[in-house]
Design an enzyme around this catalytic site. Structure first.
Site, mmCIF file in Angstrom:
data_model
loop_
_atom_site.group_PDB
_atom_site.id
_atom_site.type_symbol
_atom_site.label_atom_id
_atom_site.label_comp_id
_atom_site.label_asym_id
_atom_site.label_seq_id
_atom_site.Cartn_x
_atom_site.Cartn_y
_atom_site.Cartn_z
ATOM 1 N N ASP A 139 5.398 -15.727 -6.975
ATOM 2 C CA ASP A 139 5.428 -16.007 -8.401
ATOM 3 C C ASP A 139 6.896 -16.107 -8.804
ATOM 4 O O ASP A 139 7.797 -16.067 -7.955
ATOM 5 C CB ASP A 139 4.635 -14.971 -9.194
ATOM 6 C CG ASP A 139 5.279 -13.598 -9.248
ATOM 7 O OD1 ASP A 139 6.362 -13.392 -8.657
ATOM 8 O OD2 ASP A 139 4.687 -12.705 -9.895
ATOM 9 N N HIS A 153 -9.040 -1.271 18.338
ATOM 10 C CA HIS A 153 -8.786 -1.704 16.968
ATOM 11 C C HIS A 153 -9.693 -2.869 16.565
ATOM 12 O O HIS A 153 -10.005 -3.027 15.386
ATOM 13 C CB HIS A 153 -7.314 -2.087 16.793
ATOM 14 C CG HIS A 153 -6.399 -0.983 17.190
ATOM 15 N ND1 HIS A 153 -6.319 0.201 16.489
ATOM 16 C CD2 HIS A 153 -5.543 -0.869 18.237
ATOM 17 C CE1 HIS A 153 -5.449 1.003 17.080
ATOM 18 N NE2 HIS A 153 -4.967 0.372 18.158
ATOM 19 N N HIS A 192 -2.488 -2.805 14.564
ATOM 20 C CA HIS A 192 -3.787 -2.133 14.448
ATOM 21 C C HIS A 192 -4.763 -2.807 13.494
ATOM 22 O O HIS A 192 -5.973 -2.655 13.662
ATOM 23 C CB HIS A 192 -3.586 -0.682 13.997
ATOM 24 C CG HIS A 192 -2.948 0.172 15.039
ATOM 25 N ND1 HIS A 192 -2.773 1.516 14.869
ATOM 26 C CD2 HIS A 192 -2.442 -0.118 16.259
ATOM 27 C CE1 HIS A 192 -2.183 2.031 15.935
ATOM 28 N NE2 HIS A 192 -1.963 1.048 16.800
ATOM 29 N N CYS A 245 5.602 -11.153 -5.020
ATOM 30 C CA CYS A 245 5.631 -11.071 -6.475
ATOM 31 C C CYS A 245 6.569 -9.925 -6.841
ATOM 32 O O CYS A 245 7.305 -9.441 -5.981
ATOM 33 C CB CYS A 245 4.235 -10.908 -7.071
ATOM 34 S SG CYS A 245 3.373 -9.370 -6.684
ATOM 35 N N THR A 276 6.148 -6.667 -7.529
ATOM 36 C CA THR A 276 5.914 -5.436 -6.756
ATOM 37 C C THR A 276 5.174 -5.672 -5.457
ATOM 38 O O THR A 276 5.135 -4.801 -4.602
ATOM 39 C CB THR A 276 5.073 -4.434 -7.571
ATOM 40 O OG1 THR A 276 3.785 -5.016 -7.824
ATOM 41 C CG2 THR A 276 5.759 -4.036 -8.864
#
Length: 144
Positions: free
Chosen positions: A7, A131, A96, A63, A65
């Site tokens: 963004d 996994h 994993h 973005c 955060t």
């Protein structure tokens, strides 16, 4: 090929990642944005569609955060996105969890660290083995 998008908060980091990692042989498809205010779910969807269509091997979303992009990306069936902010978690989300999209916060990380984490994400392979069973369980949850 790597799909990358951001963004308006992530443009500087996105450009730095493309410039830095292109010098190391990575190729990118830039899914936006150009710096104008935009809605991060639109960019998340565009990047994830490139990954799911196999046009791109992995995706990177940025973005302010990284949280909004992570939430949006994880709403898309077949995407396993992780918010990455340190090298250990970034490495192990690939080893994993076989994540196919990484999310980062441009306002919480420096651009240099962002490029370092992107390189770790792009060069770490999934271990498989025990996994894989857990990834299959996640897919089952997604299909309920």
């Amino acid at each position: 090929m790597i799909a990358i998008g951001c963004d308006h908060a992530g443009c500087e980091m996105k450009k730095y990642i493309i410039d830095t990692l292109s010098e190391k042989g990575f190729e990118f498809v830039d899914m936006g944005c150009d710096g104008s205010p935009c809605d991060y779910p639109v960019i998340a969807e565009a990047v994830c569609k490139e990954v799911l269509s196999n046009n791109c091997e992995k995706g990177i979303l940025i973005c302010g955060t990284g949280i909004g992009m992570s939430i949006a990306a994880n709403k898309i069936k077949g995407i396993r996105a992780a918010l990455c902010s340190d090298s250990f978690s970034t490495k192990f989300t690939r080893l994993h969890n076989d994540t196919n999209v990484m999310c980062m916060g441009a306002r919480t990380l420096g651009i240099g660290l962002g490029a370092e984490l992107a390189e770790i994400f792009l060069t770490t392979d999934f271990e498989g083995g025990r996994h894989q069973r857990r990834i299959d369980m996640i897919t089952q949850l997604e299909n309920k």
